[in-house]
Motif scaffolding. Sequence first.
Motif, short mmCIF file in Angstrom:
data_model
loop_
_atom_site.label_atom_id
_atom_site.label_comp_id
_atom_site.label_asym_id
_atom_site.label_seq_id
_atom_site.Cartn_x
_atom_site.Cartn_y
_atom_site.Cartn_z
N PRO A 104 0.83 -1.20 0.00
CA PRO A 104 0.00 0.00 0.00
C PRO A 104 0.87 1.25 0.00
CG PRO A 104 0.14 -0.85 2.22
CD PRO A 104 1.01 -1.72 1.36
N GLY A 105 1.53 1.55 -1.10
CA GLY A 105 2.34 2.75 -1.20
C GLY A 105 3.72 2.59 -0.61
N PRO A 106 4.17 3.55 0.25
CA PRO A 106 5.56 3.53 0.74
C PRO A 106 5.84 2.51 1.83
CG PRO A 106 4.37 5.39 1.66
CD PRO A 106 3.44 4.76 0.66
N ALA A 132 9.91 5.50 2.58
CA ALA A 132 10.16 6.87 3.02
C ALA A 132 10.30 6.86 4.54
CB ALA A 132 9.02 7.78 2.57
N PRO A 133 11.04 7.82 5.11
CA PRO A 133 11.21 7.83 6.57
C PRO A 133 9.89 7.84 7.32
CG PRO A 133 12.72 9.37 5.51
CD PRO A 133 11.77 8.90 4.44
N LEU A 134 9.85 7.09 8.43
CA LEU A 134 8.66 7.02 9.27
C LEU A 134 8.92 7.74 10.58
CD1 LEU A 134 7.80 3.21 8.82
CD2 LEU A 134 6.99 5.15 7.44
N THR A 135 7.97 8.53 11.01
CA THR A 135 8.10 9.24 12.29
C THR A 135 7.35 8.54 13.41
OG1 THR A 135 6.25 10.67 11.66
CG2 THR A 135 8.47 11.47 11.17
N ALA A 136 6.54 7.54 13.05
CA ALA A 136 5.83 6.73 14.05
C ALA A 136 5.66 5.34 13.48
CB ALA A 136 4.47 7.34 14.38
N LEU A 137 5.78 4.32 14.34
CA LEU A 137 5.64 2.93 13.89
C LEU A 137 5.30 2.03 15.08
CD1 LEU A 137 5.93 0.66 11.75
CD2 LEU A 137 8.36 0.54 12.38
N ARG A 184 12.13 9.51 17.54
CA ARG A 184 12.98 8.63 16.72
C ARG A 184 12.36 8.47 15.32
NH1 ARG A 184 16.23 6.02 20.64
NH2 ARG A 184 16.22 7.50 22.40
N THR A 185 13.19 8.06 14.39
CA THR A 185 12.76 7.91 13.00
C THR A 185 13.22 6.58 12.44
OG1 THR A 185 12.88 10.31 12.65
CG2 THR A 185 12.85 8.93 10.67
N VAL A 186 12.37 5.96 11.67
CA VAL A 186 12.74 4.74 10.93
C VAL A 186 13.12 5.16 9.51
CG1 VAL A 186 11.94 2.55 10.00
CG2 VAL A 186 11.21 3.29 12.29
N PRO A 187 14.36 4.94 9.10
CA PRO A 187 14.76 5.35 7.75
C PRO A 187 14.23 4.38 6.69
CG PRO A 187 16.58 4.25 8.85
CD PRO A 187 15.48 4.37 9.86
N ALA A 188 14.27 4.83 5.45
CA ALA A 188 13.87 3.96 4.35
C ALA A 188 14.78 2.74 4.30
CB ALA A 188 13.93 4.72 3.02
#
Length: 232
Positions: A104-106, A132-137, A184-188
């Motif tokens: 579903p997309g990125p 793409a980078p995620l700001t929440a997961l 925190r961020t999850v990178p691509a």
Amino acid sequence: MTGPRRDGDVDGELRARLHEAAGAHRPDRARMLARIEHGKAVGDRRPARRPLPGWVRVAGATAAVAAVLVAGGYTVASAVRDDAGVRRPVATSPGSREPGAREPGPLRSSGVVDPHSNEFWAQSNVTLRVGAPLTALTVELRVAQTGSVTSTGAWRSLPEGDFTFTADERDGFLVYRWTLREGRTVPAGEWVFAGQYNHERGGRDAGGDRYSATATAGSGRLSVAGGFTAGG
């Protein structure tokens, strides 16, 4: 009595005999004409060499160059590309719920039972492919209680300090939960979240196991979910 013969007499006699022989000679004209006609017939039967068309000469030169490249260990590729034959990624709708990969997309995902699992122990892997980078997961793995299922640990390929983690039992499932810490961020990239557990002896059916993930990216809120396939 005849006197000695002089050289002049000898030469005169020789010339006379040669003249007499030449006069008596008659060339075989019929045989000569036959030979000439035969030669012409053979020449007429030989195929004429016609000039090669331009495309044949070009093709021959191309084949010669290709042969040199192949002999040198190079690969000859076609210079003509058919854009209609180029493979492109095929996206599925976000509402799809069949086990396996999601797109579903990125944010894409897949679930698999690790091939190193055995008759007493198993590991379930959730793989996220982040475009793409995620700001929440938040990632949740639910292992159905099929008999003696108990947690033996968990891990993820992203830094441990970036997540809070819980593992508990509820509603007939062993539930593993990873939540990205604020700020925190999850990178691509491609990231794995794995839960490990013991189970009753023998092959375990993972048909009732599920996973889900929700995330936030620059494009908005994302979610994926699915089941597990056997690893090979």
